[in-house]
Scaffold this motif. Sequence first.
Motif, mmCIF file in Angstrom:
data_model
loop_
_atom_site.group_PDB
_atom_site.id
_atom_site.type_symbol
_atom_site.label_atom_id
_atom_site.label_comp_id
_atom_site.label_asym_id
_atom_site.label_seq_id
_atom_site.Cartn_x
_atom_site.Cartn_y
_atom_site.Cartn_z
ATOM 1 N N PHE A 4 7.974 -2.734 -14.682
ATOM 2 C CA PHE A 4 9.106 -1.955 -14.207
ATOM 3 C C PHE A 4 8.948 -0.513 -14.657
ATOM 4 C CE2 PHE A 4 10.533 -6.310 -14.424
ATOM 5 C CZ PHE A 4 11.246 -6.472 -13.244
ATOM 6 N N PHE A 5 9.676 0.386 -13.986
ATOM 7 C CA PHE A 5 9.626 1.803 -14.295
ATOM 8 C C PHE A 5 10.987 2.274 -14.798
ATOM 9 C CE2 PHE A 5 6.265 1.055 -11.279
ATOM 10 C CZ PHE A 5 5.238 1.889 -11.687
ATOM 11 N N ILE A 95 0.158 0.936 5.525
ATOM 12 C CA ILE A 95 -0.577 2.107 5.037
ATOM 13 C C ILE A 95 -0.063 2.523 3.668
ATOM 14 C CG2 ILE A 95 -0.977 4.570 5.439
ATOM 15 C CD1 ILE A 95 -0.919 3.887 8.483
ATOM 16 N N ILE A 96 1.248 2.579 3.502
ATOM 17 C CA ILE A 96 1.829 2.986 2.226
ATOM 18 C C ILE A 96 1.482 1.996 1.130
ATOM 19 C CG2 ILE A 96 4.029 3.214 0.992
ATOM 20 C CD1 ILE A 96 5.131 4.527 3.569
ATOM 21 N N GLN A 97 1.636 0.720 1.417
ATOM 22 C CA GLN A 97 1.340 -0.304 0.412
ATOM 23 C C GLN A 97 -0.095 -0.186 -0.090
ATOM 24 O OE1 GLN A 97 0.559 -4.504 1.527
ATOM 25 N NE2 GLN A 97 2.369 -4.983 0.289
ATOM 26 N N LYS A 98 -1.038 -0.100 0.832
ATOM 27 C CA LYS A 98 -2.452 -0.064 0.452
ATOM 28 C C LYS A 98 -2.851 1.279 -0.155
ATOM 29 C CE LYS A 98 -2.704 -4.226 1.755
ATOM 30 N NZ LYS A 98 -2.562 -5.263 0.687
ATOM 31 N N ALA A 99 -2.267 2.369 0.337
ATOM 32 C CA ALA A 99 -2.576 3.685 -0.225
ATOM 33 C C ALA A 99 -2.131 3.772 -1.681
ATOM 34 C CB ALA A 99 -1.913 4.784 0.602
ATOM 35 N N VAL A 100 -0.979 3.179 -1.984
ATOM 36 C CA VAL A 100 -0.505 3.151 -3.372
ATOM 37 C C VAL A 100 -1.463 2.337 -4.236
ATOM 38 C CG1 VAL A 100 1.326 2.308 -4.895
ATOM 39 C CG2 VAL A 100 1.911 3.533 -2.794
ATOM 40 N N GLU A 101 -1.901 1.197 -3.736
ATOM 41 C CA GLU A 101 -2.845 0.365 -4.485
ATOM 42 C C GLU A 101 -4.150 1.118 -4.769
ATOM 43 O OE1 GLU A 101 -3.525 -3.399 -2.611
ATOM 44 O OE2 GLU A 101 -1.392 -3.773 -2.294
ATOM 45 N N TRP A 131 10.343 3.056 2.956
ATOM 46 C CA TRP A 131 8.952 3.279 2.541
ATOM 47 C C TRP A 131 8.853 3.516 1.039
ATOM 48 C CZ3 TRP A 131 8.300 7.248 7.075
ATOM 49 C CH2 TRP A 131 8.119 6.538 8.269
ATOM 50 N N GLN A 132 9.866 4.178 0.464
ATOM 51 C CA GLN A 132 9.841 4.417 -0.981
ATOM 52 C C GLN A 132 9.950 3.097 -1.743
ATOM 53 O OE1 GLN A 132 9.504 7.757 -2.538
ATOM 54 N NE2 GLN A 132 8.787 6.204 -3.977
ATOM 55 N N GLN A 133 10.743 2.166 -1.220
ATOM 56 C CA GLN A 133 10.850 0.847 -1.839
ATOM 57 C C GLN A 133 9.508 0.117 -1.804
ATOM 58 O OE1 GLN A 133 13.980 -1.071 0.394
ATOM 59 N NE2 GLN A 133 15.608 -0.191 -0.854
ATOM 60 N N ILE A 134 8.807 0.240 -0.685
ATOM 61 C CA ILE A 134 7.496 -0.390 -0.559
ATOM 62 C C ILE A 134 6.516 0.218 -1.558
ATOM 63 C CG2 ILE A 134 5.500 -0.635 0.983
ATOM 64 C CD1 ILE A 134 7.557 -0.886 3.282
ATOM 65 N N ALA A 135 6.577 1.541 -1.717
ATOM 66 C CA ALA A 135 5.716 2.226 -2.679
ATOM 67 C C ALA A 135 5.996 1.746 -4.102
ATOM 68 C CB ALA A 135 5.909 3.735 -2.584
ATOM 69 N N GLU A 136 7.266 1.564 -4.424
ATOM 70 C CA GLU A 136 7.619 1.101 -5.768
ATOM 71 C C GLU A 136 7.094 -0.312 -6.020
ATOM 72 O OE1 GLU A 136 11.536 0.338 -8.624
ATOM 73 O OE2 GLU A 136 11.723 1.541 -6.797
ATOM 74 N N SER A 137 7.264 -1.192 -5.040
ATOM 75 C CA SER A 137 6.770 -2.565 -5.192
ATOM 76 C C SER A 137 5.254 -2.586 -5.358
ATOM 77 C CB SER A 137 7.173 -3.408 -3.976
ATOM 78 O OG SER A 137 8.573 -3.542 -3.896
ATOM 79 N N ALA A 139 3.395 -0.158 -6.490
ATOM 80 C CA ALA A 139 3.056 0.449 -7.776
ATOM 81 C C ALA A 139 3.207 -0.563 -8.912
ATOM 82 C CB ALA A 139 3.937 1.667 -8.033
ATOM 83 N N LYS A 140 4.250 -1.373 -8.842
ATOM 84 C CA LYS A 140 4.450 -2.405 -9.860
ATOM 85 C C LYS A 140 3.321 -3.431 -9.816
ATOM 86 C CE LYS A 140 9.516 -2.121 -9.930
ATOM 87 N NZ LYS A 140 10.786 -2.795 -9.554
ATOM 88 N N GLN A 141 2.969 -3.862 -8.608
ATOM 89 C CA GLN A 141 1.949 -4.897 -8.438
ATOM 90 C C GLN A 141 0.577 -4.426 -8.884
ATOM 91 O OE1 GLN A 141 -0.591 -4.829 -5.741
ATOM 92 N NE2 GLN A 141 -1.507 -6.612 -6.740
ATOM 93 N N SER A 142 0.259 -3.144 -8.639
ATOM 94 C CA SER A 142 -1.093 -2.650 -8.885
ATOM 95 C C SER A 142 -1.253 -1.938 -10.228
ATOM 96 C CB SER A 142 -1.520 -1.713 -7.748
ATOM 97 O OG SER A 142 -0.607 -0.646 -7.597
#
Length: 249
Positions: A4-5, A95-101, A131-137, A139-142
Amino acid sequence: MQRFFVETYQIEEENHCIHVTGADVNHIKNVLRMKLGEELWISDGGTKEYRCEIEGLGDEEVLLHIIYAQEPDYELPNRIYLFQGLPKADKMELIIQKAVELGAYAIVPVETKRCVVKLDEKKAAKKTARWQQIAESAAKQSKRMLIPKIHEVMSFQDALKLAEELDIRLIPYELAKGMKETKEILNQIRPGQSVGIFIGPEGGFEENEVSQALEKGAQAITLGRRILRTETAGLAILSVLMFQLENDQ
């Protein structure tokens, strides 16, 4: 282990505790159903992460005891901005999910001439929040140390203006010179430099848009002899940069 952040003001290192508030309280208590004594990771959004155990579960706050802190250096040494032309359907979420990873520092949705998707102000705001929620998820996973920012949808001109602040600007383009020239450009990127990557929508950029980007200092590169979909192109160059820059650390 769950991550968590929190903001720095929620961390009391001298008292060995962290106060988790907001939506994460419900996620910890009711979604994950975590119990007293269970452990998790907390990131301060910077360089530190904390291994903690749950000490208290309240209605509005989860109290954590800090077991230890460390600076794991998970982030890339460069801040990479992905300027992504708006794609159709839900491709932007992927795209957002994978770019964050892959280590992107920020993602900028861009309306270009050939974008099929056109968002009014209300829809754009709703999409950005999603999209920000997806980025947060992601970021937590990766195991990211920060949550990449998803900028508001902007015009191509505004995107070029934002990119002027960056050290390096790249635009994959099918008429760019060969792979040798592209490798030379990428090899010149040094740790600490900020990098912007411009990716067109399904129909690609118009020649005029590419010309404008080049006039603003962008460098045209190739991603190979094959034509990549918009949801593949950005991830391809991000993967190359991740490998190259982490190898330099």
